[in-house]
Design a protein around this motif. Structure first.
Motif, PDB file in Angstrom:
ATOM      1  N   HIS A  79      34.906  39.274 -14.445  1.00  0.00           N
ATOM      2  CA  HIS A  79      36.060  38.895 -15.284  1.00  0.00           C
ATOM      3  C   HIS A  79      35.942  37.426 -15.680  1.00  0.00           C
ATOM      4  N   PRO A  80      35.613  37.146 -16.934  1.00  0.00           N
ATOM      5  CA  PRO A  80      35.484  35.755 -17.393  1.00  0.00           C
ATOM      6  C   PRO A  80      36.761  34.945 -17.230  1.00  0.00           C
ATOM      7  N   GLY A  81      37.899  35.640 -17.077  1.00  0.00           N
ATOM      8  CA  GLY A  81      39.179  34.947 -16.943  1.00  0.00           C
ATOM      9  C   GLY A  81      39.453  34.432 -15.542  1.00  0.00           C
ATOM     10  N   PHE A  82      38.631  34.821 -14.584  1.00  0.00           N
ATOM     11  CA  PHE A  82      38.794  34.304 -13.221  1.00  0.00           C
ATOM     12  C   PHE A  82      38.316  32.858 -13.181  1.00  0.00           C
ATOM     13  N   LYS A  83      39.230  31.932 -13.027  1.00  0.00           N
ATOM     14  CA  LYS A  83      38.894  30.498 -13.031  1.00  0.00           C
ATOM     15  C   LYS A  83      39.127  29.816 -11.685  1.00  0.00           C
ATOM     16  N   SER A  84      40.109  30.315 -10.933  1.00  0.00           N
ATOM     17  CA  SER A  84      40.423  29.714  -9.635  1.00  0.00           C
ATOM     18  C   SER A  84      39.840  30.595  -8.528  1.00  0.00           C
ATOM     19  N   ILE A  85      38.852  30.068  -7.806  1.00  0.00           N
ATOM     20  CA  ILE A  85      38.156  30.830  -6.773  1.00  0.00           C
ATOM     21  C   ILE A  85      38.677  30.407  -5.402  1.00  0.00           C
ATOM     22  N   GLY A  86      39.339  31.301  -4.710  1.00  0.00           N
ATOM     23  CA  GLY A  86      39.861  31.001  -3.384  1.00  0.00           C
ATOM     24  C   GLY A  86      38.799  31.203  -2.313  1.00  0.00           C
ATOM     25  N   ILE A  87      38.631  30.227  -1.446  1.00  0.00           N
ATOM     26  CA  ILE A  87      37.628  30.319  -0.376  1.00  0.00           C
ATOM     27  C   ILE A  87      38.231  29.799   0.926  1.00  0.00           C
ATOM     28  N   LEU A  88      38.164  30.633   1.950  1.00  0.00           N
ATOM     29  CA  LEU A  88      38.648  30.246   3.271  1.00  0.00           C
ATOM     30  C   LEU A  88      37.446  30.083   4.204  1.00  0.00           C
ATOM     31  N   VAL A  89      37.355  28.918   4.843  1.00  0.00           N
ATOM     32  CA  VAL A  89      36.237  28.626   5.747  1.00  0.00           C
ATOM     33  C   VAL A  89      36.777  28.121   7.081  1.00  0.00           C
ATOM     34  N   THR A  90      35.868  27.972   8.048  1.00  0.00           N
ATOM     35  CA  THR A  90      36.205  27.312   9.307  1.00  0.00           C
ATOM     36  C   THR A  90      35.441  25.990   9.351  1.00  0.00           C
ATOM     37  N   GLU A  91      35.654  25.222  10.396  1.00  0.00           N
ATOM     38  CA  GLU A  91      34.919  23.962  10.544  1.00  0.00           C
ATOM     39  C   GLU A  91      33.413  24.203  10.538  1.00  0.00           C
TER      40      GLU A  91
ATOM     41  N   ILE B 258      37.515  25.451  -7.282  1.00  0.00           N
ATOM     42  CA  ILE B 258      37.460  26.026  -5.941  1.00  0.00           C
ATOM     43  C   ILE B 258      38.747  25.694  -5.204  1.00  0.00           C
ATOM     44  N   ASN B 259      39.499  26.720  -4.868  1.00  0.00           N
ATOM     45  CA  ASN B 259      40.749  26.565  -4.131  1.00  0.00           C
ATOM     46  C   ASN B 259      40.450  26.838  -2.659  1.00  0.00           C
ATOM     47  N   GLU B 260      40.158  25.791  -1.910  1.00  0.00           N
ATOM     48  CA  GLU B 260      39.646  25.944  -0.555  1.00  0.00           C
ATOM     49  C   GLU B 260      40.696  25.674   0.510  1.00  0.00           C
ATOM     50  N   ASP B 261      40.433  26.224   1.686  1.00  0.00           N
ATOM     51  CA  ASP B 261      41.268  25.916   2.843  1.00  0.00           C
ATOM     52  C   ASP B 261      40.423  26.143   4.098  1.00  0.00           C
ATOM     53  N   VAL B 262      40.676  25.331   5.114  1.00  0.00           N
ATOM     54  CA  VAL B 262      39.945  25.446   6.376  1.00  0.00           C
ATOM     55  C   VAL B 262      40.873  26.080   7.402  1.00  0.00           C
ATOM     56  N   GLY B 263      40.460  27.229   7.918  1.00  0.00           N
ATOM     57  CA  GLY B 263      41.302  27.948   8.869  1.00  0.00           C
ATOM     58  C   GLY B 263      40.596  28.193  10.183  1.00  0.00           C
ATOM     59  N   ASN B 264      41.223  29.030  11.011  1.00  0.00           N
ATOM     60  CA  ASN B 264      40.635  29.437  12.290  1.00  0.00           C
ATOM     61  C   ASN B 264      41.185  30.811  12.651  1.00  0.00           C
TER      62      ASN B 264
ATOM     63  N   ARG C 234      45.703  34.602   9.062  1.00  0.00           N
ATOM     64  CA  ARG C 234      46.667  35.457   8.365  1.00  0.00           C
ATOM     65  C   ARG C 234      47.506  34.651   7.375  1.00  0.00           C
ATOM     66  N   TYR C 235      47.941  33.466   7.801  1.00  0.00           N
ATOM     67  CA  TYR C 235      48.794  32.646   6.935  1.00  0.00           C
ATOM     68  C   TYR C 235      47.966  31.962   5.843  1.00  0.00           C
ATOM     69  N   LYS C 236      46.760  31.579   6.189  1.00  0.00           N
ATOM     70  CA  LYS C 236      45.887  30.926   5.217  1.00  0.00           C
ATOM     71  C   LYS C 236      45.519  31.871   4.075  1.00  0.00           C
ATOM     72  N   ILE C 237      45.190  33.104   4.411  1.00  0.00           N
ATOM     73  CA  ILE C 237      44.784  34.058   3.387  1.00  0.00           C
ATOM     74  C   ILE C 237      45.962  34.413   2.488  1.00  0.00           C
ATOM     75  N   ASP C 238      47.163  34.358   3.034  1.00  0.00           N
ATOM     76  CA  ASP C 238      48.368  34.617   2.237  1.00  0.00           C
ATOM     77  C   ASP C 238      48.520  33.533   1.167  1.00  0.00           C
ATOM     78  N   ALA C 239      48.358  32.263   1.569  1.00  0.00           N
ATOM     79  CA  ALA C 239      48.494  31.144   0.630  1.00  0.00           C
ATOM     80  C   ALA C 239      47.390  31.167  -0.426  1.00  0.00           C
TER      81      ALA C 239
ATOM     82  N   ILE D  55      39.200  35.922  -4.556  1.00  0.00           N
ATOM     83  CA  ILE D  55      38.787  35.317  -3.291  1.00  0.00           C
ATOM     84  C   ILE D  55      37.298  35.611  -3.068  1.00  0.00           C
ATOM     85  N   LEU D  56      36.533  34.572  -2.812  1.00  0.00           N
ATOM     86  CA  LEU D  56      35.117  34.723  -2.469  1.00  0.00           C
ATOM     87  C   LEU D  56      34.995  34.595  -0.957  1.00  0.00           C
ATOM     88  N   ALA D  57      34.651  35.697  -0.303  1.00  0.00           N
ATOM     89  CA  ALA D  57      34.549  35.694   1.165  1.00  0.00           C
ATOM     90  C   ALA D  57      33.222  35.092   1.602  1.00  0.00           C
ATOM     91  N   ILE D  58      33.297  34.129   2.516  1.00  0.00           N
ATOM     92  CA  ILE D  58      32.114  33.520   3.121  1.00  0.00           C
ATOM     93  C   ILE D  58      31.790  34.288   4.403  1.00  0.00           C
TER      94      ILE D  58
END
Length: 318
Positions: free
Chosen positions: A150-162, A182-188, A193-198, A206-209
């Protein structure tokens, strides 16, 4: 006197040449030792696939050692040119051995590899003989797939750990060139659960690492349900992940991974040049999509073979 000396030198070189010609082919071949856990079906499958691909190559002698019989002292004494290690639990032992033999570590994710070699993705100075043929797909390939879906996907959500956050660096660089964010967040494990919601709320996709501290058998159902609630598709990293509810993903199977390493060994044999990178992403791959998920999200994109061909074309012209 001079003529006699010249004749002696000529005879010496002739005998040396004859000696080389009489050497068996195996003595000139590359001696490759593969370490694996014979109780693992996954690793045994890889061993069989690699053996079959190298079977017709007389320039490579392949021997196998099980983890149960592994001895670093024995490895040091053997005339080994390359070690292939496909058992994650042996990585640390081989790194700490400080052997000068090149070691190819395979069948590990980048996140798992970093836990053994924190210097990754670049360990050429600290561990120059260790090279990681990781399972993770190249960042550019991942972002190209998202744009093809989808060319319209511009904001890529990525959740990582340290442990896996260093993987964001190349993604940011490529995203800038592609006009993506890249809309990133560092979780654990505790707050995933809360990080993936945001992230689901704020991202187009969402691009899963491949980090099991985030994506595992326990957390995956909740992650997929949350993303589905917000109509935010997930790009997965394994066949099981995609079957469970991710929209699509790029996956390299055992045969493709074995083919890649087989070619790397043959190239080393032919060129006698060492690898100059610590991380090697899969060369061969397939695209897998979950069309039921695509239908429920009202997403329409080319079939898996077309997506793969387009990705290969992109990479061939780079």
């Amino acid at each position: 006197m001079l003529i006699s000396q010249l004749l002696q030198i000529k005879l010496r070189y002739t005998l040396l040449l004859l000696g080389l010609l009489m050497l068996p082919v195996s003595s000139l071949a590359q001696n490759v030792t593969l370490i694996y856990d014979e109780s693992s079906r996954y690793q045994s499958h890889f061993v069989n696939s690699l053996s079959n691909q190298l079977l017709s190559n007389t320039d490579v002698n392949l021997t196998t050692i099980t983890t149960a019989s592994l001895s670093i002292d024995t490895l040091r004494k053997e005339p080994i040119d390359v070690i292939i290690n496909v058992n994650n639990d042996t990585i640390q032992e081989l790194i700490e051995s400080n052997m000068h033999t090149p070691v190819f570590h395979a069948l590990a994710t980048l996140s798992r590899s970093i836990s053994f070699a924190p210097c990754l993705p670049d360990c050429i100075k600290t561990h120059p003989n260790h090279h990681f043929f990781i399972l993770d797909q190249p960042p550019a390939r991942q972002l190209n797939l998202i744009q093809l879906i989808h060319p319209g996907f511009k904001s890529i959500g990525i959740l990582v750990t340290e442990q896996s956050k260093n993987q964001l660096i190349p993604l940011h660089k490529i995203a800038i060139r592609k006009n993506l964010s890249i809309n990133e967040d560092v979780g654990n494990l505790k707050n995933v659960r809360y990080k993936i919601d945001a992230i689901s709320k704020a991202s187009d996709v969402i691009l899963a690492i491949a980090d099991t501290n985030i994506y595992n058998a326990t957390s995956l159902p909740q992650i997929l349900l949350t993303s589905y609630r917000y109509k935010t598709p997930v790009i997965g990293f394994s066949k099981g992940f995609i079957r469970a509810g991710a929209l699509a993903g790029i996956v390299s199977n055992i045969e493709q991974l074995a083919q890649h390493i087989s070619e790397a060994i043959v190239e080393l044999t032919n060129t006698h040049k060492d690898l100059t990178t610590s991380i090697i992403h899969p060369k061969y791959f397939n695209v897998i999509s979950n069309r039921n998920v695509a239908k429920s999200l009202n997403l329409h994109f080319p079939n898996d073979n077309e997506l793969k061909e387009k990705l290969m074309t992109y990479e061939s012209v780079q």
